[in-house]
Design a protein around this motif. Sequence first.
Motif, PDB file in Angstrom:
ATOM      1  N   GLY A   5       0.660  -1.134  -0.166  1.00  0.00           N
ATOM      2  CA  GLY A   5       0.439   0.093   0.225  1.00  0.00           C
ATOM      3  C   GLY A   5       0.732   0.954   0.339  1.00  0.00           C
ATOM      4  N   ASN A   6       1.899   1.348   0.987  1.00  0.00           N
ATOM      5  CA  ASN A   6       2.683   2.403   0.687  1.00  0.00           C
ATOM      6  C   ASN A   6       3.215   2.615  -0.168  1.00  0.00           C
ATOM      7  OD1 ASN A   6       2.573   3.603   3.406  1.00  0.00           O
ATOM      8  ND2 ASN A   6       3.809   1.975   4.008  1.00  0.00           N
ATOM      9  N   ILE A   7       3.775   1.620  -1.139  1.00  0.00           N
ATOM     10  CA  ILE A   7       4.740   1.707  -2.381  1.00  0.00           C
ATOM     11  C   ILE A   7       3.615   2.160  -3.135  1.00  0.00           C
ATOM     12  CG2 ILE A   7       5.243   0.245  -4.586  1.00  0.00           C
ATOM     13  CD1 ILE A   7       7.268  -1.073  -1.806  1.00  0.00           C
ATOM     14  N   ARG A  43       7.745  17.290   9.084  1.00  0.00           N
ATOM     15  CA  ARG A  43       7.655  15.928   9.113  1.00  0.00           C
ATOM     16  C   ARG A  43       5.848  15.276   8.686  1.00  0.00           C
ATOM     17  NH1 ARG A  43       3.800  16.926  13.949  1.00  0.00           N
ATOM     18  NH2 ARG A  43       4.406  18.708  13.709  1.00  0.00           N
ATOM     19  N   LEU A  44       5.688  16.552   8.548  1.00  0.00           N
ATOM     20  CA  LEU A  44       3.720  15.955   8.036  1.00  0.00           C
ATOM     21  C   LEU A  44       4.621  14.957   6.236  1.00  0.00           C
ATOM     22  CD1 LEU A  44       1.224  18.493   7.956  1.00  0.00           C
ATOM     23  CD2 LEU A  44       1.231  16.529   8.989  1.00  0.00           C
ATOM     24  N   ALA A  45       5.728  15.722   5.860  1.00  0.00           N
ATOM     25  CA  ALA A  45       5.816  15.157   4.186  1.00  0.00           C
ATOM     26  C   ALA A  45       7.116  14.034   4.748  1.00  0.00           C
ATOM     27  CB  ALA A  45       7.189  16.176   3.898  1.00  0.00           C
ATOM     28  N   SER A  46       7.341  13.385   5.785  1.00  0.00           N
ATOM     29  CA  SER A  46       7.379  12.525   6.261  1.00  0.00           C
ATOM     30  C   SER A  46       6.141  11.321   6.244  1.00  0.00           C
ATOM     31  CB  SER A  46       8.646  11.682   7.067  1.00  0.00           C
ATOM     32  OG  SER A  46       8.016  12.467   8.221  1.00  0.00           O
ATOM     33  N   PHE A  47       5.073  12.024   6.851  1.00  0.00           N
ATOM     34  CA  PHE A  47       4.233  11.325   6.681  1.00  0.00           C
ATOM     35  C   PHE A  47       3.365  10.770   5.749  1.00  0.00           C
ATOM     36  CE2 PHE A  47      -0.159  11.233   8.033  1.00  0.00           C
ATOM     37  CZ  PHE A  47      -0.122   9.480   8.859  1.00  0.00           C
ATOM     38  N   PRO A  51       2.626   6.669   4.693  1.00  0.00           N
ATOM     39  CA  PRO A  51       0.809   7.118   5.177  1.00  0.00           C
ATOM     40  C   PRO A  51       0.434   5.815   6.472  1.00  0.00           C
ATOM     41  CG  PRO A  51       0.345   6.700   3.459  1.00  0.00           C
ATOM     42  CD  PRO A  51       1.801   6.515   3.443  1.00  0.00           C
ATOM     43  N   PHE A  52       1.255   4.467   5.415  1.00  0.00           N
ATOM     44  CA  PHE A  52      -0.038   3.115   6.230  1.00  0.00           C
ATOM     45  C   PHE A  52       1.247   2.984   7.443  1.00  0.00           C
ATOM     46  CE2 PHE A  52      -2.070   3.623   1.815  1.00  0.00           C
ATOM     47  CZ  PHE A  52      -2.992   4.140   2.193  1.00  0.00           C
ATOM     48  N   GLY A  53       0.349   2.064   8.199  1.00  0.00           N
ATOM     49  CA  GLY A  53       1.233   1.454   9.236  1.00  0.00           C
ATOM     50  C   GLY A  53       1.293   2.794  10.279  1.00  0.00           C
ATOM     51  N   ALA A 132      -6.427   8.744  20.369  1.00  0.00           N
ATOM     52  CA  ALA A 132      -5.738   8.855  18.681  1.00  0.00           C
ATOM     53  C   ALA A 132      -6.543   8.887  17.447  1.00  0.00           C
ATOM     54  CB  ALA A 132      -5.379   7.404  18.352  1.00  0.00           C
ATOM     55  N   ILE A 133      -5.911   9.827  16.353  1.00  0.00           N
ATOM     56  CA  ILE A 133      -7.216   9.852  15.023  1.00  0.00           C
ATOM     57  C   ILE A 133      -6.203   8.845  13.955  1.00  0.00           C
ATOM     58  CG2 ILE A 133      -7.529  11.815  13.225  1.00  0.00           C
ATOM     59  CD1 ILE A 133      -7.178  13.544  15.390  1.00  0.00           C
ATOM     60  N   PRO A 134      -7.379   8.097  13.359  1.00  0.00           N
ATOM     61  CA  PRO A 134      -7.038   6.986  12.308  1.00  0.00           C
ATOM     62  C   PRO A 134      -6.520   8.059  11.029  1.00  0.00           C
ATOM     63  CG  PRO A 134      -9.312   6.617  12.693  1.00  0.00           C
ATOM     64  CD  PRO A 134      -8.636   7.398  13.968  1.00  0.00           C
ATOM     65  N   ALA A 135      -4.901   7.703  10.556  1.00  0.00           N
ATOM     66  CA  ALA A 135      -5.363   7.951   8.855  1.00  0.00           C
ATOM     67  C   ALA A 135      -5.301   7.259   7.948  1.00  0.00           C
ATOM     68  CB  ALA A 135      -4.138   9.357   9.294  1.00  0.00           C
TER      69      ALA A 135
END
Length: 135
Positions: A5-7, A43-47, A51-53, A132-135
């Motif tokens: 999913g991340n790829i 920091r947001l760019a790294s997320f 993002p998955f996980g 926690a906020i799921p993303a």
Amino acid sequence: MRTIGNILWLVLAGFWLALGYAVAGLLAFVLIVTIPFGIASFRLASFVIWPFGRTTTWRRDAGVWSVIGNVVWIVFFGWELALLHLLAGLLLMITIVGIPFGVACWKMIPLSLVPLGREIVPISSAYSDPYAIPA
């Protein structure tokens, strides 16, 4: 499954969204006063790029300065990044394969609007946190 999913996310939207956050971070570093916004943007760019996980949670020690900073963030950078997420989500929704990624992209819109006072954590540690906020 998260890796796949991340790829796919990286290829379809993650790189371009992370590039938007990197540009916002570089613009924030132009002025000395907005350096904390640049750090938050990177920091947001790294997320956004992977993002998955992972998910975001509210920091319990965030105070009134986070609220004030979020208002300033929305005015200068937040609405543009939220618009970028909205557009990317619409483009991802064109294909059937992209629908889950479009939904994930739209789930990141609140994070792009108010990023200060949040931290990125692995999903496994977020289950114990009721905020926690799921993303």
